[in-house]
Write a protein that holds these residues in place. Structure first.
Motif, PDB file in Angstrom:
ATOM      1  N   LYS A 122      37.149  44.978  41.778  1.00 11.95           N
ATOM      2  CA  LYS A 122      37.827  44.831  43.063  1.00 11.95           C
ATOM      3  C   LYS A 122      37.440  43.464  43.629  1.00 11.95           C
ATOM      4  O   LYS A 122      36.254  43.172  43.798  1.00 11.95           O
ATOM      5  CB  LYS A 122      37.377  45.937  44.016  1.00 11.95           C
ATOM      6  CG  LYS A 122      38.076  45.945  45.340  1.00 11.95           C
ATOM      7  CD  LYS A 122      37.551  47.105  46.183  1.00 11.95           C
ATOM      8  CE  LYS A 122      38.198  47.122  47.535  1.00 11.95           C
ATOM      9  NZ  LYS A 122      37.645  48.215  48.372  1.00 11.95           N
ATOM     10  N   VAL A 123      38.432  42.599  43.890  1.00  9.12           N
ATOM     11  CA  VAL A 123      38.159  41.242  44.369  1.00  9.12           C
ATOM     12  C   VAL A 123      38.890  40.999  45.686  1.00  9.12           C
ATOM     13  O   VAL A 123      39.896  41.634  45.983  1.00  9.12           O
ATOM     14  CB  VAL A 123      38.592  40.165  43.341  1.00  9.12           C
ATOM     15  CG1 VAL A 123      37.734  40.224  42.104  1.00  9.12           C
ATOM     16  CG2 VAL A 123      40.052  40.298  42.988  1.00  9.12           C
ATOM     17  N   ARG A 124      38.337  40.046  46.451  1.00 12.55           N
ATOM     18  CA  ARG A 124      39.000  39.638  47.694  1.00 12.55           C
ATOM     19  C   ARG A 124      40.084  38.619  47.374  1.00 12.55           C
ATOM     20  O   ARG A 124      39.921  37.781  46.499  1.00 12.55           O
ATOM     21  CB  ARG A 124      37.981  39.030  48.657  1.00 12.55           C
ATOM     22  CG  ARG A 124      36.965  40.034  49.132  1.00 12.55           C
ATOM     23  CD  ARG A 124      35.965  39.421  50.070  1.00 12.55           C
ATOM     24  NE  ARG A 124      35.207  38.380  49.397  1.00 12.55           N
ATOM     25  CZ  ARG A 124      34.575  37.396  50.024  1.00 12.55           C
ATOM     26  NH1 ARG A 124      34.604  37.304  51.322  1.00 12.55           N
ATOM     27  NH2 ARG A 124      33.921  36.484  49.340  1.00 12.55           N
ATOM     28  N   VAL A 125      41.199  38.678  48.138  1.00 14.03           N
ATOM     29  CA  VAL A 125      42.347  37.810  47.893  1.00 14.03           C
ATOM     30  C   VAL A 125      42.778  37.183  49.214  1.00 14.03           C
ATOM     31  O   VAL A 125      42.842  37.868  50.237  1.00 14.03           O
ATOM     32  CB  VAL A 125      43.520  38.624  47.295  1.00 14.03           C
ATOM     33  CG1 VAL A 125      44.741  37.756  47.110  1.00 14.03           C
ATOM     34  CG2 VAL A 125      43.125  39.262  45.995  1.00 14.03           C
ATOM     35  N   ALA A 126      43.079  35.878  49.203  1.00 17.93           N
ATOM     36  CA  ALA A 126      43.616  35.197  50.380  1.00 17.93           C
ATOM     37  C   ALA A 126      45.090  35.552  50.514  1.00 17.93           C
ATOM     38  O   ALA A 126      45.858  35.394  49.571  1.00 17.93           O
ATOM     39  CB  ALA A 126      43.436  33.688  50.245  1.00 17.93           C
ATOM     40  N   LYS A 127      45.484  36.042  51.689  1.00 18.52           N
ATOM     41  CA  LYS A 127      46.863  36.474  51.902  1.00 18.52           C
ATOM     42  C   LYS A 127      47.834  35.294  51.892  1.00 18.52           C
ATOM     43  O   LYS A 127      48.983  35.427  51.492  1.00 18.52           O
ATOM     44  CB  LYS A 127      46.987  37.198  53.250  1.00 18.52           C
ATOM     45  CG  LYS A 127      46.267  38.512  53.302  1.00 18.52           C
ATOM     46  CD  LYS A 127      47.113  39.598  52.736  1.00 18.52           C
ATOM     47  CE  LYS A 127      46.485  40.949  53.031  1.00 18.52           C
ATOM     48  NZ  LYS A 127      47.354  42.044  52.693  1.00 18.52           N
ATOM     49  N   ARG A 128      47.388  34.116  52.320  1.00 22.04           N
ATOM     50  CA  ARG A 128      48.263  32.952  52.420  1.00 22.04           C
ATOM     51  C   ARG A 128      48.717  32.458  51.056  1.00 22.04           C
ATOM     52  O   ARG A 128      49.895  32.187  50.823  1.00 22.04           O
ATOM     53  CB  ARG A 128      47.548  31.819  53.164  1.00 22.04           C
ATOM     54  CG  ARG A 128      48.431  30.614  53.431  1.00 22.04           C
ATOM     55  CD  ARG A 128      47.624  29.507  54.123  1.00 22.04           C
ATOM     56  NE  ARG A 128      47.372  29.784  55.513  1.00 22.04           N
ATOM     57  CZ  ARG A 128      48.152  29.358  56.514  1.00 22.04           C
ATOM     58  NH1 ARG A 128      49.232  28.673  56.259  1.00 22.04           N
ATOM     59  NH2 ARG A 128      47.837  29.622  57.752  1.00 22.04           N
ATOM     60  N   SER A 129      47.787  32.363  50.085  1.00 17.53           N
ATOM     61  CA  SER A 129      48.124  31.792  48.778  1.00 17.53           C
ATOM     62  C   SER A 129      48.081  32.801  47.638  1.00 17.53           C
ATOM     63  O   SER A 129      48.621  32.536  46.570  1.00 17.53           O
ATOM     64  CB  SER A 129      47.171  30.643  48.457  1.00 17.53           C
ATOM     65  OG  SER A 129      45.863  31.133  48.298  1.00 17.53           O
ATOM     66  N   GLY A 130      47.398  33.917  47.835  1.00 21.58           N
ATOM     67  CA  GLY A 130      47.258  34.894  46.765  1.00 21.58           C
ATOM     68  C   GLY A 130      46.109  34.614  45.820  1.00 21.58           C
ATOM     69  O   GLY A 130      45.909  35.318  44.844  1.00 21.58           O
ATOM     70  N   GLU A 131      45.321  33.565  46.089  1.00 23.32           N
ATOM     71  CA  GLU A 131      44.186  33.202  45.247  1.00 23.32           C
ATOM     72  C   GLU A 131      43.016  34.165  45.478  1.00 23.32           C
ATOM     73  O   GLU A 131      42.816  34.644  46.598  1.00 23.32           O
ATOM     74  CB  GLU A 131      43.693  31.795  45.582  1.00 23.32           C
ATOM     75  CG  GLU A 131      44.517  30.688  44.994  1.00 23.32           C
ATOM     76  CD  GLU A 131      44.395  30.595  43.484  1.00 23.32           C
ATOM     77  OE1 GLU A 131      43.269  30.642  42.944  1.00 23.32           O
ATOM     78  OE2 GLU A 131      45.440  30.473  42.841  1.00 23.32           O
ATOM     79  N   THR A 132      42.228  34.401  44.444  1.00 22.59           N
ATOM     80  CA  THR A 132      41.045  35.229  44.583  1.00 22.59           C
ATOM     81  C   THR A 132      39.931  34.412  45.238  1.00 22.59           C
ATOM     82  O   THR A 132      39.813  33.204  45.009  1.00 22.59           O
ATOM     83  CB  THR A 132      40.548  35.766  43.232  1.00 22.59           C
ATOM     84  OG1 THR A 132      40.259  34.659  42.387  1.00 22.59           O
ATOM     85  CG2 THR A 132      41.580  36.662  42.590  1.00 22.59           C
ATOM     86  N   ILE A 133      39.119  35.082  46.033  1.00 24.61           N
ATOM     87  CA  ILE A 133      38.014  34.438  46.729  1.00 24.61           C
ATOM     88  C   ILE A 133      36.736  34.849  46.028  1.00 24.61           C
ATOM     89  O   ILE A 133      36.421  36.024  45.913  1.00 24.61           O
ATOM     90  CB  ILE A 133      37.978  34.873  48.213  1.00 24.61           C
ATOM     91  CG1 ILE A 133      39.273  34.460  48.899  1.00 24.61           C
ATOM     92  CG2 ILE A 133      36.776  34.275  48.904  1.00 24.61           C
ATOM     93  CD1 ILE A 133      39.476  35.121  50.231  1.00 24.61           C
TER      94      ILE A 133
END
Length: 106
Positions: A94-105
């Motif tokens: 389970k990873v965090r994702v930036a909503k703006r770009s969809g990139e994983t944090i």
């Protein structure tokens, strides 16, 4: 009971309201009980410190805590404030994702 936050220690955040609006920095400390965090170089206050054996006395400038609602995570691609979501990878993590770009944090 302490809340669970989408921001962790070491993340880069941007201040979205208050006297330091627009500044950004790394999260140094997360105070879960108070829903606050300390950001490097943001919300600086002056403290009058007494001299001790290990420290010199005088006026010291240090970071004070901010409420977590006054900061937003910085998108790793566009460097703008973004919301954070979660996603499961194919290997089950389970990873965090930036909503703006969809990139994983990370």
């Amino acid at each position: 009971m302490a809340q669970k936050f989408r921001i962790k220690k070491g993340d880069t955040v941007c201040v979205i309201s208050g006297k330091d609006k627009g500044k950004s920095g790394q999260v140094l400390k997360l105070l879960r009980e108070d829903c606050r965090l300390v950001v490097q170089g943001v919300n600086l206050v002056k403290k009058h410190q007494k001299q001790t054996v290990s420290q010199e006395g005088g006026v010291v400038q240090k970071e004070a805590s901010l409420h977590i609602s006054n900061v937003a995570h910085v998108d790793p691609v566009s460097k703008k404030p973004t919301r954070v979501g979660y996603k499961f990878l194919k290997d089950g993590r389970k990873v965090r994702v930036a909503k703006r770009s969809g990139e994983t944090i990370e």
